[in-house]
Design an enzyme around this catalytic site. Structure first.
Site, PDB file in Angstrom:
ATOM      1  N   ARG A 187      48.151  33.647  49.265  1.00  0.00           N
ATOM      2  CA  ARG A 187      47.604  34.774  50.019  1.00  0.00           C
ATOM      3  C   ARG A 187      46.632  34.255  51.081  1.00  0.00           C
ATOM      4  NH1 ARG A 187      44.220  36.923  47.515  1.00  0.00           N
ATOM      5  NH2 ARG A 187      44.338  35.888  45.499  1.00  0.00           N
ATOM      6  N   SER A 246      42.421  35.743  40.405  1.00  0.00           N
ATOM      7  CA  SER A 246      43.715  35.087  40.560  1.00  0.00           C
ATOM      8  C   SER A 246      43.696  33.701  39.940  1.00  0.00           C
ATOM      9  CB  SER A 246      44.048  34.975  42.045  1.00  0.00           C
ATOM     10  OG  SER A 246      44.045  36.263  42.622  1.00  0.00           O
ATOM     11  N   ARG A 293      55.159  29.485  41.771  1.00  0.00           N
ATOM     12  CA  ARG A 293      55.256  30.689  40.922  1.00  0.00           C
ATOM     13  C   ARG A 293      56.677  30.934  40.435  1.00  0.00           C
ATOM     14  NH1 ARG A 293      50.411  34.330  40.588  1.00  0.00           N
ATOM     15  NH2 ARG A 293      48.852  33.145  41.716  1.00  0.00           N
ATOM     16  N   TYR A 353      55.273  34.962  51.677  1.00  0.00           N
ATOM     17  CA  TYR A 353      54.799  34.569  50.362  1.00  0.00           C
ATOM     18  C   TYR A 353      54.176  35.703  49.549  1.00  0.00           C
ATOM     19  CZ  TYR A 353      53.217  31.789  46.573  1.00  0.00           C
ATOM     20  OH  TYR A 353      53.073  31.281  45.306  1.00  0.00           O
ATOM     21  N   HIS A 369      42.808  44.994  39.125  1.00  0.00           N
ATOM     22  CA  HIS A 369      43.491  43.693  38.977  1.00  0.00           C
ATOM     23  C   HIS A 369      43.354  43.264  37.509  1.00  0.00           C
ATOM     24  CE1 HIS A 369      43.798  39.264  40.645  1.00  0.00           C
ATOM     25  NE2 HIS A 369      44.977  39.732  40.282  1.00  0.00           N
ATOM     26  N   ASP A 390      49.044  41.808  35.458  1.00  0.00           N
ATOM     27  CA  ASP A 390      48.327  41.639  36.728  1.00  0.00           C
ATOM     28  C   ASP A 390      47.624  42.901  37.237  1.00  0.00           C
ATOM     29  OD1 ASP A 390      47.689  39.649  38.787  1.00  0.00           O
ATOM     30  OD2 ASP A 390      48.918  40.836  40.147  1.00  0.00           O
ATOM     31  N   CYS A 444      43.276  32.826  36.869  1.00  0.00           N
ATOM     32  CA  CYS A 444      42.209  32.639  35.875  1.00  0.00           C
ATOM     33  C   CYS A 444      42.599  33.125  34.485  1.00  0.00           C
ATOM     34  CB  CYS A 444      40.930  33.308  36.335  1.00  0.00           C
ATOM     35  SG  CYS A 444      40.155  32.439  37.718  1.00  0.00           S
ATOM     36  N   LYS A 470      49.945  43.556  45.634  1.00  0.00           N
ATOM     37  CA  LYS A 470      48.533  43.628  45.982  1.00  0.00           C
ATOM     38  C   LYS A 470      48.281  44.679  47.069  1.00  0.00           C
ATOM     39  CE  LYS A 470      47.730  40.960  42.783  1.00  0.00           C
ATOM     40  NZ  LYS A 470      47.387  39.585  42.621  1.00  0.00           N
TER      41      LYS A 470
HETATM   42  P1  GTP Z   1      47.340  35.637  39.094  1.00  0.00           P
HETATM   43  O1  GTP Z   1      48.788  35.799  38.857  1.00  0.00           O
HETATM   44  O2  GTP Z   1      47.038  34.714  40.259  1.00  0.00           O
HETATM   45  O3  GTP Z   1      46.601  36.926  39.255  1.00  0.00           O
HETATM   46  O4  GTP Z   1      46.713  34.788  37.881  1.00  0.00           O
HETATM   47  P2  GTP Z   1      46.489  35.000  36.304  1.00  0.00           P
HETATM   48  O5  GTP Z   1      45.115  35.545  36.105  1.00  0.00           O
HETATM   49  O6  GTP Z   1      47.618  35.735  35.681  1.00  0.00           O
HETATM   50  O7  GTP Z   1      46.422  33.485  35.805  1.00  0.00           O
HETATM   51  P3  GTP Z   1      47.317  32.669  34.747  1.00  0.00           P
HETATM   52  O8  GTP Z   1      47.367  33.318  33.393  1.00  0.00           O
HETATM   53  O9  GTP Z   1      48.616  32.388  35.379  1.00  0.00           O
HETATM   54  O10 GTP Z   1      46.465  31.320  34.589  1.00  0.00           O
HETATM   55  C1  GTP Z   1      46.269  30.435  35.632  1.00  0.00           C
HETATM   56  C2  GTP Z   1      45.729  29.120  35.189  1.00  0.00           C
HETATM   57  O11 GTP Z   1      44.683  29.247  34.217  1.00  0.00           O
HETATM   58  C3  GTP Z   1      46.792  28.227  34.555  1.00  0.00           C
HETATM   59  O12 GTP Z   1      46.651  26.918  35.054  1.00  0.00           O
HETATM   60  C4  GTP Z   1      46.458  28.276  33.086  1.00  0.00           C
HETATM   61  O13 GTP Z   1      46.916  27.153  32.412  1.00  0.00           O
HETATM   62  C5  GTP Z   1      44.936  28.434  33.078  1.00  0.00           C
HETATM   63  N1  GTP Z   1      44.438  29.144  31.867  1.00  0.00           N
HETATM   64  C6  GTP Z   1      44.848  30.343  31.412  1.00  0.00           C
HETATM   65  N2  GTP Z   1      44.200  30.683  30.275  1.00  0.00           N
HETATM   66  C7  GTP Z   1      43.328  29.682  30.018  1.00  0.00           C
HETATM   67  C8  GTP Z   1      42.357  29.461  28.982  1.00  0.00           C
HETATM   68  O14 GTP Z   1      42.156  30.265  28.070  1.00  0.00           O
HETATM   69  N3  GTP Z   1      41.633  28.300  29.058  1.00  0.00           N
HETATM   70  C9  GTP Z   1      41.816  27.389  30.064  1.00  0.00           C
HETATM   71  N4  GTP Z   1      41.073  26.298  30.062  1.00  0.00           N
HETATM   72  N5  GTP Z   1      42.738  27.566  31.051  1.00  0.00           N
HETATM   73  C10 GTP Z   1      43.471  28.697  31.036  1.00  0.00           C
HETATM   74  C1  SPV Z   2      47.130  36.757  42.809  1.00  0.00           C
HETATM   75  O1  SPV Z   2      46.864  35.952  43.733  1.00  0.00           O
HETATM   76  O2  SPV Z   2      46.229  37.391  42.202  1.00  0.00           O
HETATM   77  C2  SPV Z   2      48.527  36.962  42.381  1.00  0.00           C
HETATM   78  C3  SPV Z   2      49.592  36.353  43.186  1.00  0.00           C
HETATM   79  O3  SPV Z   2      48.764  37.647  41.406  1.00  0.00           O
HETATM   80  S1  SPV Z   2      49.928  37.236  44.649  1.00  0.00           S
HETATM   81  O4  SPV Z   2      51.049  38.139  44.422  1.00  0.00           O
HETATM   82  O5  SPV Z   2      50.295  36.238  45.683  1.00  0.00           O
HETATM   83  O6  SPV Z   2      48.776  37.998  45.040  1.00  0.00           O
HETATM   84 MN    MN Z   3      46.898  38.619  40.579  1.00  0.00          MN
END
Ligand code: GTP
Ligand code: SPV
Ligand code: MN
Length: 587
Positions: A71, A250, A369, A199, A228, A277, A252, A208
């Site tokens: 983004r 994002s 992704r 993207y 979110h 999400d 996290c 979003k």
């Molecule tokens: P968006 O799709 O961008 O909104 O992200 P999301 O919040 O769904 O993040 P996602 O669950 O894909 O996690 C992203 C990163 O955080 C990855 O590299 C994971 O491995 C890491 N991660 C997720 N949960 C944990 C946790 O409990 N501990 C740690 N240390 N890392 C974590």
């Molecule tokens: C984020 O960045 O929080 C996502 C991926 O979930 S995107 O659809 O690119 O915003």
């Molecule tokens: Mn997101």
């Protein structure tokens, strides 16, 4: 599919086609046959390539332009009539200026291309809360992704009928030039114009742009919340079901938390995913907050995903999945940093270059992704299509903080909870272009996604209290605190169940709390640490509250409040002052 009769829709599509001048206009019906046909076209055009169909049936791979991998917050605009409405945390452009500027970029942009009309619904088809959007795009990749991420095609046109209430989204990749890249939102017109990027969040307009930016604007007008947040269902061994929503910025951990597998000590517990999400939350007749997931698939971060950290995600992406910017193995399989097994000797990296084991370059882009249908998830909740959603018993806010913020804090009350969300900080990630690892304030993980003035958004959160006689508890969590060695103190992932279980016990009134000056924490022994993958010293460090650090933290929040300006609710500023007093007194 022939163009439908709806004249509001047809005249708008005609007008946009006149501007963009595509060779042809194609109306998507959302059928399986169509998906196969468009996929074949995308393969023929070199937009997608088939993966190893023995290992990954129905899966395809796409590479984006290397200048277009995340983004772009600096190119994202809220085009409200006045700049005050967009507020100090959003980029603003005057609506007539934005329409004029982007019209020039769209003019003839689709010559030689097809304009795909993508009708879609955000939310369950039968839910009164769902919204219809139409995305006009010159990208077959976008059309195919939207077919996974939303309820797409005829189902949306049927819902719209002869109506005029639909989001008008126009998208062209054009020349994919960052100098001509703009993501513009016109909340007052229910319109989104996106140009120059193919993207994710820039281009899949239901996500979003509609579900959060336009969604949050509508939510304030209509008295609900567009957030979110993931939504998960936890079922106890006794069959008691509890639902929680959690906002993490994002990349996290939302997808991971929403698909979590509890550790062995929690035998009999089942975690199921409602959403990973986005949550749309309204007040139900019972005075509780009810949440629906407007999406129908997962656009998830690939790196770090493996059978140990997230087996449900791994199973979700075994078939009918689109992969973007991951690396490829010689036999047509996908790979990324942190995938299971040995690192392959050779790969093709996300830019299409040969890659050798030991290379210092990442093989997969850190924001690579997968786009997978929700139905693939073995832990999908059967409530995903429920028109009224699920009742929320806890709201969790969490950032990526190396220091200061303990594993879990419970808010004293709603105002304190809103304050916790509004002052949430997080270290930046690869999900947006820019520096990675810098702490920035990200209120409710909505900083990049709030479609109007941020201070007014916090005011709306506070006002919601009077509408929710039965409010959920609110929490601040941090899975990312680090020790002096720079390693995470808390094992995270499945072990986050321990924290969740405590929240569930709180929701059902089974445990009390211990008060601290900055919030409530579990009483000694109430956090189940049986079999935790951390030493007692690490757990102590992860849960520690250092009042010196907190005095500094609370002090540093004034800068953020100043940035928010005069619409920052007084109650939030007052909350900070009270906490600071309490911390100083306790020290
Ligand atoms: P968006 O799709 O961008 O909104 O992200 P999301 O919040 O769904 O993040 P996602 O669950 O894909 O996690 C992203 C990163 O955080 C990855 O590299 C994971 O491995 C890491 N991660 C997720 N949960 C944990 C946790 O409990 N501990 C740690 N240390 N890392 C974590
Ligand atoms: C984020 O960045 O929080 C996502 C991926 O979930 S995107 O659809 O690119 O915003
Ligand atoms: Mn997101």
């Amino acid at each position: 599919m022939p163009a439908p009769m709806n004249h509001h829709l047809r005249s708008w599509v005609d007008e946009m086609a006149k501007l963009c001048k595509p060779d042809q206009v194609y109306w998507c019906d959302g059928s399986d046959e169509e998906r196969q046909r468009l996929t074949a076209e995308a393969v023929k055009a070199g937009v997608l390539q088939p993966l190893n169909q023995q290992k990954l049936p129905g899966c395809y791979y796409g590479r984006s332009n290397p200048n277009d991998v995340a983004r772009v917050e600096h190119l994202t605009f809220i085009c409200t009539p006045t700049q005050e409405e967009a507020g100090p945390t959003n980029n603003w452009m005057d609506p007539s200026e934005a329409y004029a500027k982007l019209s020039k970029l769209y003019d003839g942009a689709m010559k030689g291309r097809t304009l795909y009309v993508v009708p879609y619904i955000m939310g369950p088809a039968a839910s009164p809360f769902s919204k219809v959007g139409i995305e006009l795009t010159d990208s077959v990749y976008v059309a195919l992704n939207m077919a996974i991420m939303t309820r797409m095609g005829k189902v949306a046109l049927d819902r719209l009928g002869e109506g005029a209430d639909f989001n008008k989204g126009l998208h062209s990749v054009r020349d994919c030039n960052p100098d001509n890249r703009f993501i513009c939102h016109f909340p007052q017109d229910n319109t989104i114009w996106s140009v120059g990027s193919g993207y994710g969040g820039n281009a899949l307009l239901g996500k979003k742009c509609l579900a959060l930016r336009i969604g949050s604007y509508l939510a304030r007008k209509e008295g609900w919340l567009a957030e979110h947040m993931l939504i998960l269902e936890a079922e106890s061994p006794q069959g008691e079901k509890t639902y929680v929503a959690a906002a993490f910025p994002s990349a996290c951990g939302k997808t991971n938390f929403a698909m979590m597998i509890p550790p062995p000590a929690f035998e009999g517990w089942k975690i199921r995913t409602v959403g990973d999400d986005i949550a749309w939350m309204r007040v139900g007749e019972d005075g509780r907050l009810w949440a629906v997931n407007p999406e129908n698939g997962y656009f998830g971060v690939a790196p770090g995903t493996n059978y140990k950290t997230n087996p449900n995600a791994m199973k979700s992406i075994e078939k009918d999945t689109l992969y973007t910017n991951v690396a490829l193995t010689p036999d047509g399989d996908v790979w990324w940093e942190g995938k299971d097994g040995e690192v392959p000797e050779t790969l093709t990296d996300w830019k299409g270059n040969p890659w050798k084991k030991g290379s210092t370059e990442k093989a997969a882009h850190p924001n690579s992704r997968f786009t997978a249908p929700a139905r693939n998830n073995p832990a999908l909740s059967d409530k995903v299509d429920d028109p009224k959603g699920v009742p929320i018993s806890a709201i969790i806010f969490g950032g990526r903080r190396s220091t200061t913020v303990p594993l879990v804090l419970e808010a004293f009350n709603w105002t304190h909870g809103v304050y916790m969300g509004s002052t949430m900080g997080s270290e930046t990630t690869a999900a947006a272009t820019g520096a990675v690892g810098v702490v920035r304030r990200d209120p409710m993980a909505m900083l990049p996604f709030c479609g109007y003035d941020c201070g007014s958004y916090l005011g709306h959160w506070l006002e919601m209290q009077s509408r929710i006689p039965n409010p959920p508890h609110m929490y601040l969590v941090n899975w990312f605190r680090k020790g002096q060695d720079g390693k995470f103190l808390w094992p995270g992932y499945g072990d986050n169940m321990r924290v969740l279980k405590w929240m569930i016990d709180r929701a059902h009134g089974r445990v009390g709390v211990q008060e601290t000056p900055i919030g409530n924490v579990p009483k000694q022994g109430d956090l189940d640490l049986n079999g935790v993958k951390a030493t007692p010293a690490e757990v102590a460090q992860a849960t520690r509250i250092d009042l010196g650090e907190w005095e500094q933290e609370l002090g540093s929040q004034t800068e953020w409040f100043q940035k928010l300006g005069k619409t920052l609710p007084r109650a939030i500023a007052l909350q900070r002052e009270q906490l600071l007093e309490a911390v100083k007194t306790a020290r």
